[in-house]
Structure formats: structure tokens, C-alpha cells
Design a protein around this motif. Structure first.
Motif, PDB file in Angstrom:
ATOM      1  N   LEU A  61       0.241   4.827  -7.796  1.00 31.19           N
ATOM      2  CA  LEU A  61      -0.305   3.700  -8.553  1.00 31.19           C
ATOM      3  C   LEU A  61      -1.728   3.396  -8.104  1.00 31.19           C
ATOM      4  O   LEU A  61      -2.122   3.730  -6.995  1.00 31.19           O
ATOM      5  N   LYS A  62      -2.463   2.731  -8.963  1.00 34.77           N
ATOM      6  CA  LYS A  62      -3.832   2.351  -8.618  1.00 34.77           C
ATOM      7  C   LYS A  62      -3.808   1.241  -7.577  1.00 34.77           C
ATOM      8  O   LYS A  62      -2.812   0.541  -7.407  1.00 34.77           O
ATOM      9  N   ALA A  63      -4.939   1.057  -6.904  1.00 35.31           N
ATOM     10  CA  ALA A  63      -5.034   0.053  -5.838  1.00 35.31           C
ATOM     11  C   ALA A  63      -4.920  -1.370  -6.371  1.00 35.31           C
ATOM     12  O   ALA A  63      -4.544  -2.283  -5.637  1.00 35.31           O
ATOM     13  N   ASP A  64      -5.220  -1.579  -7.664  1.00 31.29           N
ATOM     14  CA  ASP A  64      -5.143  -2.927  -8.223  1.00 31.29           C
ATOM     15  C   ASP A  64      -3.818  -3.190  -8.948  1.00 31.29           C
ATOM     16  O   ASP A  64      -3.693  -4.168  -9.676  1.00 31.29           O
ATOM     17  N   TYR A  65      -2.811  -2.354  -8.734  1.00 34.44           N
ATOM     18  CA  TYR A  65      -1.497  -2.572  -9.337  1.00 34.44           C
ATOM     19  C   TYR A  65      -0.931  -3.882  -8.783  1.00 34.44           C
ATOM     20  O   TYR A  65      -0.874  -4.080  -7.569  1.00 34.44           O
ATOM     21  N   PRO A  66      -0.506  -4.813  -9.647  1.00 37.89           N
ATOM     22  CA  PRO A  66      -0.082  -6.134  -9.171  1.00 37.89           C
ATOM     23  C   PRO A  66       1.270  -6.110  -8.470  1.00 37.89           C
ATOM     24  O   PRO A  66       2.113  -5.274  -8.749  1.00 37.89           O
ATOM     25  N   ALA A  90       0.833  -1.208   0.000  1.00 39.16           N
ATOM     26  CA  ALA A  90       0.000   0.000   0.000  1.00 39.16           C
ATOM     27  C   ALA A  90       0.871   1.263   0.000  1.00 39.16           C
ATOM     28  O   ALA A  90       0.569   2.236  -0.701  1.00 39.16           O
ATOM     29  N   GLU A  91       1.943   1.265   0.791  1.00 38.19           N
ATOM     30  CA  GLU A  91       2.844   2.418   0.824  1.00 38.19           C
ATOM     31  C   GLU A  91       3.551   2.599  -0.514  1.00 38.19           C
ATOM     32  O   GLU A  91       3.757   3.718  -0.970  1.00 38.19           O
ATOM     33  N   TYR A  92       3.935   1.479  -1.144  1.00 40.83           N
ATOM     34  CA  TYR A  92       4.585   1.519  -2.459  1.00 40.83           C
ATOM     35  C   TYR A  92       3.653   2.127  -3.495  1.00 40.83           C
ATOM     36  O   TYR A  92       4.050   2.990  -4.273  1.00 40.83           O
ATOM     37  N   ARG A  93       2.397   1.690  -3.484  1.00 38.77           N
ATOM     38  CA  ARG A  93       1.421   2.230  -4.438  1.00 38.77           C
ATOM     39  C   ARG A  93       1.178   3.710  -4.190  1.00 38.77           C
ATOM     40  O   ARG A  93       1.059   4.500  -5.117  1.00 38.77           O
ATOM     41  N   ALA A  94       1.112   4.113  -2.928  1.00 40.46           N
ATOM     42  CA  ALA A  94       0.885   5.520  -2.601  1.00 40.46           C
ATOM     43  C   ALA A  94       2.095   6.376  -2.969  1.00 40.46           C
ATOM     44  O   ALA A  94       1.944   7.494  -3.470  1.00 40.46           O
ATOM     45  N   ARG A  95       3.294   5.863  -2.745  1.00 40.83           N
ATOM     46  CA  ARG A  95       4.512   6.615  -3.020  1.00 40.83           C
ATOM     47  C   ARG A  95       4.635   6.977  -4.498  1.00 40.83           C
ATOM     48  O   ARG A  95       5.033   8.081  -4.850  1.00 40.83           O
ATOM     49  N   TYR A  96       4.269   6.035  -5.372  1.00 42.40           N
ATOM     50  CA  TYR A  96       4.429   6.258  -6.804  1.00 42.40           C
ATOM     51  C   TYR A  96       3.117   6.555  -7.517  1.00 42.40           C
ATOM     52  O   TYR A  96       3.074   6.579  -8.742  1.00 42.40           O
TER      53      TYR A  96
END
Length: 165
Positions: free
Chosen positions: A110-115, A102-108
């Protein structure tokens, strides 16, 4: 007066009282207001420096090594946005960098469904799980196409054969 101003005045007054209550402090009554003023200025200086430091540290900006499209371009690997290296799964890589998915997706952004795993690796794991029977209800048989012959799935010793007497 705001609460912050009141707190700085009270803190400066408490520091001055503590300084005066020390038996080793020898001062005259004329020096107390000057000392109180200097304590108040010091407390205000510390509080503004603290808020300025937290405002600077609050929003570090991260640049990704690759774009989101390029990170998902190859179905065999997923490319990390942290270092640009290919991985089959990102979860261990993220944990070594102190991040959750979740932190990785927020940092860059990305959408919540990013694999977090490569598509071909996910498919291989899914096929393996189906082959060994995960996901079926108790008592259900495996489908005909995934069922292997009995001779290849059996392990250990063969059936007992009667010995001639």
C-alpha cells in the motif's frame, strides 16, 4: 579459501581438540584425521542447512482478503486486508496481529498515505476536537459558528442570587 571455509575448518579443528582433550576419550593417532574430516562435514552441513532455512523463511507471501479499492469503498468503515472485516480504525486491530501501520502497508504493497481510520470517523473526531477547542492558540476565541450559548455550556450551580432578608 573464503572466510566461510576458513571458519568451518577452524571450528572443526576446535571441536576435534575439545574431543581429544577429554580424559575419557581413548583414541589412536590414526583415528584423529577421520574424526576431523567428519567434524568438518558436520559443520558444513549445519551451515548450509541454516542458510537454506533462512532463505525459505525470508519472504513469506501474504494475500489480502480484499483489494485496496474495496477496503476504502465505504466512508463509514475501513476493511482490513488481514481478515476482511470492517473497522472504524485499524490501529488496534493491527496491534493485536503484531503489526505496525508501516508493516501493514509494506506487507500488502500500500502507499504511505493509506489511511488507518475511516473518513467519517476521522471527520467526527475532528469536529469534536474543534468543538471543545483543541488546536487553538491560548487566548483565541472559538469561531462564531461553533460557539454554543453560555447557558448550555455552563455546568454546576447557577449564579448566586441574593436572598431576601
Amino acid at each position: 579459501m573464503t572466510d566461510e571455509t576458513t571458519n568451518t575448518v577452524e571450528l572443526a579443528a576446535e571441536l576435534t581438540m575439545a574431543w581429544l582433550s577429554n580424559p575419557n576419550t581413548r583414541t589412536s593417532a590414526e583415528d584423529v584425521p577421520a574424526f576431523l574430516r567428519s567434524m568438518h562435514d558436520a559443520v558444513i552441513g549445519l551451515s548450509t542447512a541454516l542458510t537454506a532455512a533462512t532463505a525459505e523463511e525470508a519472504a513469506p507471501e501474504f494475500t489480502s482478503a480484499v483489494t485496496a479499492r474495496k477496503s476504502l469503498a465505504n466512508p463509514d468503515v475501513i476493511i482490513s486486508m488481514i481478515d476482511g472485516k470492517p473497522y472504524k480504525t485499524l490501529t488496534r486491530h493491527l496491534s493485536t496481529n503484531g503489526l505496525t501501520p508501516a508493516e501493514y502497508r509494506a506487507r500488502y504493497g500500500l502507499k504511505a498515505d493509506y489511511p488507518m481510520t475511516a473518513p467519517s470517523y476521522s471527520a467526527m473526531r475532528r469536529d469534536m476536537a474543534k468543538k471543545i477547542g483543541l488546536g487553538r492558540k491560548p487566548g483565541q476565541k472559538a469561531s462564531a459558528k461553533s460557539e454554543a450559548p453560555a447557558s448550555t455550556t455552563k455546568r454546576g450551580r447557577g449564579p448566586k442570587v441574593a436572598e431576601p432578608a
